[in-house]
Scaffold this motif. Structure first.
Motif, PDB file in Angstrom:
ATOM      1  N   LEU A 196       0.832  -1.203   0.000  1.00 34.72           N
ATOM      2  CA  LEU A 196       0.000   0.000   0.000  1.00 34.72           C
ATOM      3  C   LEU A 196       0.866   1.253   0.000  1.00 34.72           C
ATOM      4  CD1 LEU A 196      -2.813   1.258   0.162  1.00 34.72           C
ATOM      5  CD2 LEU A 196      -2.674   1.090   2.649  1.00 34.72           C
ATOM      6  N   ALA A 197       1.951   1.236   0.777  1.00 30.56           N
ATOM      7  CA  ALA A 197       2.828   2.399   0.859  1.00 30.56           C
ATOM      8  C   ALA A 197       3.480   2.692  -0.486  1.00 30.56           C
ATOM      9  CB  ALA A 197       3.895   2.180   1.928  1.00 30.56           C
ATOM     10  N   PHE A 198       4.010   1.672  -1.137  1.00 33.13           N
ATOM     11  CA  PHE A 198       4.682   1.887  -2.414  1.00 33.13           C
ATOM     12  C   PHE A 198       3.681   2.145  -3.536  1.00 33.13           C
ATOM     13  CE2 PHE A 198       8.310   0.430  -0.143  1.00 33.13           C
ATOM     14  CZ  PHE A 198       9.402   0.892  -0.837  1.00 33.13           C
ATOM     15  N   GLY A 199       2.548   1.459  -3.518  1.00 33.44           N
ATOM     16  CA  GLY A 199       1.535   1.710  -4.538  1.00 33.44           C
ATOM     17  C   GLY A 199       1.014   3.131  -4.468  1.00 33.44           C
ATOM     18  N   ALA A 200       0.738   3.618  -3.243  1.00 25.19           N
ATOM     19  CA  ALA A 200       0.253   4.990  -3.081  1.00 25.19           C
ATOM     20  C   ALA A 200       1.340   6.009  -3.410  1.00 25.19           C
ATOM     21  CB  ALA A 200      -0.252   5.197  -1.656  1.00 25.19           C
ATOM     22  N   SER A 201       2.587   5.720  -3.039  1.00 26.22           N
ATOM     23  CA  SER A 201       3.681   6.658  -3.306  1.00 26.22           C
ATOM     24  C   SER A 201       3.926   6.826  -4.803  1.00 26.22           C
ATOM     25  CB  SER A 201       4.960   6.172  -2.623  1.00 26.22           C
ATOM     26  OG  SER A 201       4.783   6.097  -1.223  1.00 26.22           O
ATOM     27  N   PHE A 202       3.712   5.768  -5.559  1.00 24.93           N
ATOM     28  CA  PHE A 202       3.923   5.843  -7.002  1.00 24.93           C
ATOM     29  C   PHE A 202       2.846   6.658  -7.712  1.00 24.93           C
ATOM     30  CE2 PHE A 202       7.186   2.747  -8.744  1.00 24.93           C
ATOM     31  CZ  PHE A 202       7.941   2.745  -7.577  1.00 24.93           C
ATOM     32  N   GLU A 203       1.811   7.087  -6.963  1.00 26.75           N
ATOM     33  CA  GLU A 203       0.768   7.927  -7.544  1.00 26.75           C
ATOM     34  C   GLU A 203       1.179   9.403  -7.559  1.00 26.75           C
ATOM     35  OE1 GLU A 203      -1.933   6.803  -8.856  1.00 26.75           O
ATOM     36  OE2 GLU A 203      -1.823   4.724  -8.174  1.00 26.75           O
ATOM     37  N   LEU A 204       2.395   9.707  -7.135  1.00 26.91           N
ATOM     38  CA  LEU A 204       2.837  11.100  -7.032  1.00 26.91           C
ATOM     39  C   LEU A 204       2.684  11.884  -8.342  1.00 26.91           C
ATOM     40  CD1 LEU A 204       4.067  13.315  -5.295  1.00 26.91           C
ATOM     41  CD2 LEU A 204       6.332  12.419  -5.833  1.00 26.91           C
ATOM     42  N   PRO A 205       3.083  11.354  -9.513  1.00 31.05           N
ATOM     43  CA  PRO A 205       2.897  12.138 -10.743  1.00 31.05           C
ATOM     44  C   PRO A 205       1.440  12.509 -11.010  1.00 31.05           C
ATOM     45  CG  PRO A 205       4.372  10.293 -11.133  1.00 31.05           C
ATOM     46  CD  PRO A 205       3.771  10.084  -9.776  1.00 31.05           C
ATOM     47  N   VAL A 206       0.524  11.575 -10.755  1.00 24.07           N
ATOM     48  CA  VAL A 206      -0.899  11.859 -10.967  1.00 24.07           C
ATOM     49  C   VAL A 206      -1.363  12.950 -10.017  1.00 24.07           C
ATOM     50  CG1 VAL A 206      -3.224  10.883 -10.909  1.00 24.07           C
ATOM     51  CG2 VAL A 206      -1.324   9.513 -11.782  1.00 24.07           C
ATOM     52  N   ALA A 207      -0.906  12.897  -8.763  1.00 25.03           N
ATOM     53  CA  ALA A 207      -1.291  13.928  -7.794  1.00 25.03           C
ATOM     54  C   ALA A 207      -0.785  15.302  -8.222  1.00 25.03           C
ATOM     55  CB  ALA A 207      -0.742  13.563  -6.416  1.00 25.03           C
ATOM     56  N   LEU A 208       0.440  15.368  -8.734  1.00 24.43           N
ATOM     57  CA  LEU A 208       0.984  16.653  -9.178  1.00 24.43           C
ATOM     58  C   LEU A 208       0.212  17.199 -10.373  1.00 24.43           C
ATOM     59  CD1 LEU A 208       4.843  16.017  -8.879  1.00 24.43           C
ATOM     60  CD2 LEU A 208       3.330  17.187  -7.269  1.00 24.43           C
ATOM     61  N   VAL A 209      -0.146  16.328 -11.300  1.00 24.99           N
ATOM     62  CA  VAL A 209      -0.915  16.761 -12.468  1.00 24.99           C
ATOM     63  C   VAL A 209      -2.269  17.318 -12.042  1.00 24.99           C
ATOM     64  CG1 VAL A 209      -2.113  15.941 -14.532  1.00 24.99           C
ATOM     65  CG2 VAL A 209       0.244  15.245 -14.110  1.00 24.99           C
ATOM     66  N   ILE A 210      -2.920  16.652 -11.079  1.00 23.45           N
ATOM     67  CA  ILE A 210      -4.219  17.130 -10.597  1.00 23.45           C
ATOM     68  C   ILE A 210      -4.079  18.506  -9.947  1.00 23.45           C
ATOM     69  CG2 ILE A 210      -6.037  16.701  -8.907  1.00 23.45           C
ATOM     70  CD1 ILE A 210      -5.691  13.726  -9.443  1.00 23.45           C
ATOM     71  N   LEU A 211      -3.029  18.701  -9.158  1.00 19.53           N
ATOM     72  CA  LEU A 211      -2.814  19.999  -8.517  1.00 19.53           C
ATOM     73  C   LEU A 211      -2.618  21.102  -9.558  1.00 19.53           C
ATOM     74  CD1 LEU A 211      -0.425  19.019  -5.568  1.00 19.53           C
ATOM     75  CD2 LEU A 211      -2.857  19.586  -5.447  1.00 19.53           C
ATOM     76  N   VAL A 212      -1.891  20.780 -10.641  1.00 19.72           N
ATOM     77  CA  VAL A 212      -1.680  21.773 -11.701  1.00 19.72           C
ATOM     78  C   VAL A 212      -2.983  22.063 -12.429  1.00 19.72           C
ATOM     79  CG1 VAL A 212      -0.514  22.193 -13.899  1.00 19.72           C
ATOM     80  CG2 VAL A 212       0.767  21.257 -11.974  1.00 19.72           C
ATOM     81  N   LEU A 213      -3.761  21.032 -12.711  1.00 21.74           N
ATOM     82  CA  LEU A 213      -5.039  21.229 -13.402  1.00 21.74           C
ATOM     83  C   LEU A 213      -6.007  22.053 -12.565  1.00 21.74           C
ATOM     84  CD1 LEU A 213      -5.643  17.716 -15.005  1.00 21.74           C
ATOM     85  CD2 LEU A 213      -5.083  19.834 -16.190  1.00 21.74           C
TER      86      LEU A 213
END
Length: 247
Positions: free
Chosen positions: A168-185
């Motif tokens: 869960l920790a590594f799967g969630a951490s690998f979502e970082l690019p998607v989170a950054l894209v959402i913040l920019v959008l």
């Protein structure tokens, strides 16, 4: 001639949405149940597979134990349930997408589908990285530093809980690019601000890695380094999807 009032129309619309939501939830749970039934005959194989990163590095003659009388049964079944959710994740996300998609604009749909696919792929990639790279390295490091007078006989349920937390920790951490894209959008940050915050991001990533991983240098580095690379990937991706009018 009777006309529907705005209140009655809103109530009818809310009721139809609730019915649709219940339908999507039932379909999602049905998909998980079908996958679970298919996996139950293979619970022993699944647990043997998930235990391989540790079993392959234990000293000769040592294996796992079950401190709970039912632990040898509960742990494999629990793993089968989590594996069913893991396998059925695309189906669950499709049900969520089918529920919210009618309310999205065309441009939002074009952006949401690639982001949804990216999120699923990155989560699976994080779990695969944890299984094939992190867990073998971690257990090798731990066992090599364990004194010979201490017999390493991990509990089956405790081991499963530990592995699931790592996944869960590594799967969630690998979502970082998607989170950054959402913040920019959303307009909360810009790619330029993300670039300027590299130093702070690096420190924050190492602090986060120290919190969510076991207290050893190996697992912390194996999480922090990919996360920083994913941070850089998120900056690049955010430039591609940023609206032109925001330039």
């Amino acid at each position: 001639m009777n006309r529907a009032t705005p209140d009655s129309e809103a109530e009818s619309s809310l009721l139809s949405h609730l019915i649709e939501l219940r339908s999507r939830l039932m379909r999602g749970l049905a998909g998980v149940f079908v996958v679970l039934l298919a996996l139950l005959p293979f619970t022993s194989r699944l647990y043997n597979w998930i235990a391989e990163p540790l079993i392959g590095r234990l000293p000769a003659g040592q294996t796992m134990i079950a401190t709970d009388p039912a632990g040898g049964f509960i742990a494999p079944v629990k793993l089968a349930l989590f594996a069913a959710i893991f396998v059925a994740a695309p189906w669950l996300l499709y049900q969520a997408w089918a529920f919210v998609a009618p309310g999205l604009y065309q441009r939002e749909k074009k952006l949401a589908l690639p982001m949804l696919a990216s999120a699923v792929t990155l989560f699976y990639s994080g779990c695969a990285f944890a299984y094939f790279v992190v867990l073998p390295s971690l257990f090798k490091f731990v066992i090599n530093f364990t004194p010979d007078v201490i017999a390493v006989t991990p509990d089956a349920s405790a081991y499963l809980d530990f592995v699931l937390v790592i996944f869960l920790a590594f799967g969630a951490s690998f979502e970082l690019p998607v989170a950054l894209v959402i913040l920019v959008l959303l307009g909360w940050v810009t790619p330029a601000q993300l670039k300027e915050a590299r130093g702070y991001a690096l420190v924050g990533i190492f602090v986060l890695a120290a919190i969510i991983t076991p207290p050893d240098v190996v697992s912390q580095l194996l999480l922090a380094i990919p996360m920083y690379l994913l941070y850089e990937a998120g900056i690049i991706a955010s430039k591609w999807v940023r609206p032109r009018e925001a330039e």
